[in-house]
Design an enzyme around this catalytic site. Sequence first.
Site, PDB file in Angstrom:
ATOM      1  N   PHE A 113       0.863  -1.174   0.000  1.00 38.49           N
ATOM      2  CA  PHE A 113       0.000   0.000   0.000  1.00 38.49           C
ATOM      3  C   PHE A 113       0.901   1.226   0.000  1.00 38.49           C
ATOM      4  O   PHE A 113       2.095   1.123   0.326  1.00 38.49           O
ATOM      5  CB  PHE A 113      -0.893  -0.019   1.250  1.00 38.49           C
ATOM      6  CG  PHE A 113      -2.359  -0.106   0.949  1.00 38.49           C
ATOM      7  CD1 PHE A 113      -2.850  -1.004   0.027  1.00 38.49           C
ATOM      8  CD2 PHE A 113      -3.270   0.720   1.601  1.00 38.49           C
ATOM      9  CE1 PHE A 113      -4.217  -1.079  -0.246  1.00 38.49           C
ATOM     10  CE2 PHE A 113      -4.627   0.651   1.339  1.00 38.49           C
ATOM     11  CZ  PHE A 113      -5.107  -0.245   0.419  1.00 38.49           C
ATOM     12  N   GLN A 233      -8.071  14.371   4.211  1.00 39.62           N
ATOM     13  CA  GLN A 233      -7.486  13.562   3.141  1.00 39.62           C
ATOM     14  C   GLN A 233      -8.403  13.519   1.925  1.00 39.62           C
ATOM     15  O   GLN A 233      -9.592  13.228   2.043  1.00 39.62           O
ATOM     16  CB  GLN A 233      -7.266  12.132   3.636  1.00 39.62           C
ATOM     17  CG  GLN A 233      -6.703  11.232   2.556  1.00 39.62           C
ATOM     18  CD  GLN A 233      -6.102   9.972   3.141  1.00 39.62           C
ATOM     19  OE1 GLN A 233      -6.797   8.997   3.389  1.00 39.62           O
ATOM     20  NE2 GLN A 233      -4.807  10.000   3.390  1.00 39.62           N
ATOM     21  N   HIS A 235      -8.796  11.452  -1.304  1.00 42.67           N
ATOM     22  CA  HIS A 235      -8.339  10.181  -1.865  1.00 42.67           C
ATOM     23  C   HIS A 235      -8.135  10.359  -3.365  1.00 42.67           C
ATOM     24  O   HIS A 235      -9.015  10.885  -4.046  1.00 42.67           O
ATOM     25  CB  HIS A 235      -9.375   9.091  -1.587  1.00 42.67           C
ATOM     26  CG  HIS A 235      -8.847   7.710  -1.788  1.00 42.67           C
ATOM     27  ND1 HIS A 235      -8.534   7.213  -3.029  1.00 42.67           N
ATOM     28  CD2 HIS A 235      -8.554   6.733  -0.901  1.00 42.67           C
ATOM     29  CE1 HIS A 235      -8.080   5.967  -2.891  1.00 42.67           C
ATOM     30  NE2 HIS A 235      -8.083   5.653  -1.602  1.00 42.67           N
ATOM     31  N   LEU A 245     -15.563   5.387  -3.920  1.00 43.23           N
ATOM     32  CA  LEU A 245     -14.144   5.100  -3.759  1.00 43.23           C
ATOM     33  C   LEU A 245     -13.679   3.916  -4.613  1.00 43.23           C
ATOM     34  O   LEU A 245     -14.320   2.877  -4.659  1.00 43.23           O
ATOM     35  CB  LEU A 245     -13.885   4.765  -2.281  1.00 43.23           C
ATOM     36  CG  LEU A 245     -12.480   4.301  -1.892  1.00 43.23           C
ATOM     37  CD1 LEU A 245     -11.500   5.445  -2.024  1.00 43.23           C
ATOM     38  CD2 LEU A 245     -12.484   3.760  -0.477  1.00 43.23           C
ATOM     39  N   GLU A 248      -7.229   1.966  -3.001  1.00 40.48           N
ATOM     40  CA  GLU A 248      -5.785   2.048  -3.224  1.00 40.48           C
ATOM     41  C   GLU A 248      -5.224   0.671  -3.555  1.00 40.48           C
ATOM     42  O   GLU A 248      -4.148   0.539  -4.137  1.00 40.48           O
ATOM     43  CB  GLU A 248      -5.131   2.596  -1.951  1.00 40.48           C
ATOM     44  CG  GLU A 248      -3.640   2.829  -2.060  1.00 40.48           C
ATOM     45  CD  GLU A 248      -3.138   3.735  -0.930  1.00 40.48           C
ATOM     46  OE1 GLU A 248      -3.848   4.702  -0.583  1.00 40.48           O
ATOM     47  OE2 GLU A 248      -2.053   3.476  -0.409  1.00 40.48           O
ATOM     48  N   ARG A 281      -1.047   9.265  -0.288  1.00 38.01           N
ATOM     49  CA  ARG A 281      -2.284   9.733  -0.949  1.00 38.01           C
ATOM     50  C   ARG A 281      -2.266  11.229  -1.263  1.00 38.01           C
ATOM     51  O   ARG A 281      -2.742  11.647  -2.318  1.00 38.01           O
ATOM     52  CB  ARG A 281      -3.487   9.418  -0.068  1.00 38.01           C
ATOM     53  CG  ARG A 281      -3.810   7.954  -0.057  1.00 38.01           C
ATOM     54  CD  ARG A 281      -4.959   7.622   0.850  1.00 38.01           C
ATOM     55  NE  ARG A 281      -5.224   6.191   0.783  1.00 38.01           N
ATOM     56  CZ  ARG A 281      -6.122   5.558   1.526  1.00 38.01           C
ATOM     57  NH1 ARG A 281      -6.846   6.225   2.396  1.00 38.01           N
ATOM     58  NH2 ARG A 281      -6.306   4.265   1.395  1.00 38.01           N
ATOM     59  N   HIS A 346     -12.118  12.173   1.621  1.00 37.98           N
ATOM     60  CA  HIS A 346     -12.170  10.771   2.032  1.00 37.98           C
ATOM     61  C   HIS A 346     -12.113  10.584   3.539  1.00 37.98           C
ATOM     62  O   HIS A 346     -12.787   9.721   4.087  1.00 37.98           O
ATOM     63  CB  HIS A 346     -11.000  10.036   1.381  1.00 37.98           C
ATOM     64  CG  HIS A 346     -10.969   8.563   1.652  1.00 37.98           C
ATOM     65  ND1 HIS A 346     -12.035   7.740   1.371  1.00 37.98           N
ATOM     66  CD2 HIS A 346     -10.009   7.758   2.177  1.00 37.98           C
ATOM     67  CE1 HIS A 346     -11.725   6.487   1.711  1.00 37.98           C
ATOM     68  NE2 HIS A 346     -10.508   6.476   2.217  1.00 37.98           N
ATOM     69  N   ARG A 381      -3.007  10.542   6.556  1.00 33.38           N
ATOM     70  CA  ARG A 381      -3.161   9.143   6.949  1.00 33.38           C
ATOM     71  C   ARG A 381      -2.681   8.220   5.840  1.00 33.38           C
ATOM     72  O   ARG A 381      -3.014   8.423   4.674  1.00 33.38           O
ATOM     73  CB  ARG A 381      -4.630   8.835   7.249  1.00 33.38           C
ATOM     74  CG  ARG A 381      -4.864   7.369   7.571  1.00 33.38           C
ATOM     75  CD  ARG A 381      -6.275   7.093   8.030  1.00 33.38           C
ATOM     76  NE  ARG A 381      -7.282   7.164   6.979  1.00 33.38           N
ATOM     77  CZ  ARG A 381      -7.465   6.255   6.029  1.00 33.38           C
ATOM     78  NH1 ARG A 381      -6.690   5.182   5.938  1.00 33.38           N
ATOM     79  NH2 ARG A 381      -8.427   6.405   5.130  1.00 33.38           N
TER      80      ARG A 381
END
Lengths: 613, 294
Positions: A113, A233, A235, A245, A248, A281, A346, A381
């Site tokens: 990730f 955040q 995304h 969404l 990721e 991100r 997000h 994050r």
Amino acid sequence: MYEHDVIVVGAGGAGLRAAIAAKNEGADVAIVSKLHPVRSHTGAAEGGINAALRDADSWEDHAYDTMKGSDYLGDAPAIETLCKNSPKEVIQLEHWGMAFSREEDGRVSQRPFGGLSFPRTTYAGAETGHQLLHTMYEQLVKSGVQVYDEWHVLNLAVSDEERPEDRTCHGVVAYDVQSGEVSGFRARNGVILATGGPGQAFDHTTNAVSCTGDGQAMAYRAGVPLEDMEFIQFHPTSLPSTGVLISEGVRGEGGILYNAEGERFMFEHGYANNDGELASRDVVSRAELTEVNEGRGIEDEYVHLDMRHLGEERIIDRLENILHLAEDFEGVDGLVEPMPVKPGQHYAMGGIETDENGETCVSGLYAAGECACASVHGANRLGGNALPELIVFGKRAGKHAAGADLETAKITTGKRGEYELAEIDSPVELGEPGSRGDAVADGGAVAEGGATDGDSILEATVTAEKAKIEDLLERDGIHHSEVRSDLQKSMTRYVNVFREEDGLKKALRDIREARDRYQSVAVSDPSRTFNTDLLQTIETQNLLDLAEAITVGALARKEFRGAHWRAEAQERLDDEWLKHTMLSWNDGSPELWYKPVILEGEEKTYEPKIRSY
Amino acid sequence: MSTQVPKQKEAESPAEEESAPSVGKQRRDQAKAERRTAAEKQKEAAEKAKEAEDTYHIKVFRYDPEVEGKQEPRFDEFHVPFTKGMTVLDALMYARDHYDPSLTFRHSCRQAICGSDAFFVNGSQKLGCKTQLSELSEPVRIEPLPHQDVVKDLVVDMDHFYEQMHAIEPYFDPDELPDGELEEQRQTRENREKVKMSTRCIWCGACMSSCNIAAGDNQYLGPAAINKAYRFAMDEREGEARKQERLKIIEQEHGVWRCQTQFSCTEVCPKDIPLTEHIQELKREAVKSNLKFW
């Protein structure tokens, strides 16, 4: 009136975990939630849960990645607590039967990730949140915790001492959606807020329409500081038309981002020469918008995320849910064409200030999950760090509220440690118009005759909430949806990925105007039965308070750190800004102050380094 | 197949048999009655939208047990401006926010995972957020899920559904766990694949609403609950002893044997779970395990 030892508000991942933990400590626990637990937005989380499970990995590496990802605004005690506890909490989920994806040897799968030095994102297809939510709800059913579902919590019953640090939370007031009954819920030991984020303050968001930050707004008005609210955040891969969404996980498995000219811009335009699509991100979101702003976007709006080369078998095995989402919500077949994506709101890194045991500065009041700020995520994050936060800190808050012994927290809350006050440079008056300027406006309830026992304070809060509802139902006025929609548009326009002073000030003016208009809202549905008009009107008030907090924080922080970018100061300024932005609701308007970041971990100090991917 | 409003209310003539409304309510009703301007504005907006070319015509079921004029179920018609990709849920939200704020329906995630917005759309159970208006013939008729009591408008009472889900002991409960809090249970990829579809259930209730057996037998566990039992019974991590207990629960009088394989649940499931197959497989498992004990 209902009475329990521990009242948990909200029934997503953090709330369920808190309730189960408190129950296991022997407490009489109840969940009060505006949605039935399985409807909670934790269910929409896709990617996975970061946990250092394998020998080649370590919690220390996870902590380092998280601190770097936070752009050195996370507090080391919170980050280390997260990373140390995540492995056993993930295995706990596995022992509860969660349907994780598996390796050939039967062990749970992990994948790469963004921002991670080891592939430690443990997942269940691209529906990890759904599996987690249902697994935990199953265990909740087993434990016999009482659930008051479709009871919408309106306010906290908090005493009215001058300093928030001296106040106590005695329970909550909630509205039964089905019958219209307003009732007090007395908490003998504690109230745990697990109410999620304020995503609906924006109009292009991956968040559910229920994500209106209710707990944050209630805690704020009760005197609990909101921390680092400017860090929102965005995304990088949400579907343009709906904000749905796209995990990721797609990039984790090898998905590639292309601009309109077919360039793999993350590399070709030098945004992240090492990690490319798997940079953090915030980095990817800024890159995408830069491409669009410089004319290399598709339809001047979005970029392409291509996963075709992964092959049907791998896609179906690990990302099947993505195919459904792209097909159902954008009409695109991810197996034969690239998917359009753009940044969407997000997650809120900031929230209700807590220590690493979930406690706020108000006695008996806890917060966990997205609504809380411990702070684990700091300025940004990492993907895969939200779900472990729910289970690690949900559990700790539950245990602590039930009276279990936890180590004394290293993080201080409220104005108990070192802090500095600051001025807000706002073009308009902030706060609630016509605020009464007394303790009641701060959220504290004054019981009749000045009684200070919990029952009297709860009763007084019930009376006040009933009056508020009667007022909203009886008067004439405009519909809240106009106010909400204008607020959301302004936030997405001015408090987005790229922020500049003029825009932020415009947003504050818009919020001021929205607050003024909100003074004349009314509920036109007269019904006591399932009056969503009433409840959404109340939610809009919460969004106004939180949108203002986000924007005030964004205006105050004149630097570029993590998800917060400022046109006037495009670099991280550690000399001045290694500190948390704190906002306290004081006499009906926000008071700004700062407290230092804690970079000293148990064994080492995290030295701020240049953050490149 | 018809929509049910709670029975005691259906027979009543509205005003007399209701307990006397509170003073507050009377005042509220009066205030609402006087609020002509707002209502007219909405009507105007609705008329304008109707005249515009690209609108969708929806007919929405309305019922409220305590609001005059809504105690008798009726359909309200809205003309909603159409935008590409618009779903049934989008249309309902538009109608609520622009024409009638009292229009009531559950919804939350907008992406087919929270399971809040199953409705009866043009005669079939569908998730509002996942159903494109463009695929439906006009006027689009939107009703609450059949065979469940209506609370208000499109909101149905889900309590019975939840009770059935809880009845199958819906929680993982293995015969034994590995020692050590960091030791995971092993599960083969094949076994995970076997239970995968069953774990996708979002508790929307579409299957139960579509099932003729459930409509006639209130105690029937129903497709969703049986699928939930399947999810655990087929999971190799639970062990044989627990599996046998689970089979006992689902082969009771109102369990798997009630299913007449009409496939209606499978047809309406928005998550494409092969519900009927799962029920059939559990029937076979139950037979096998009974043979074993003979």
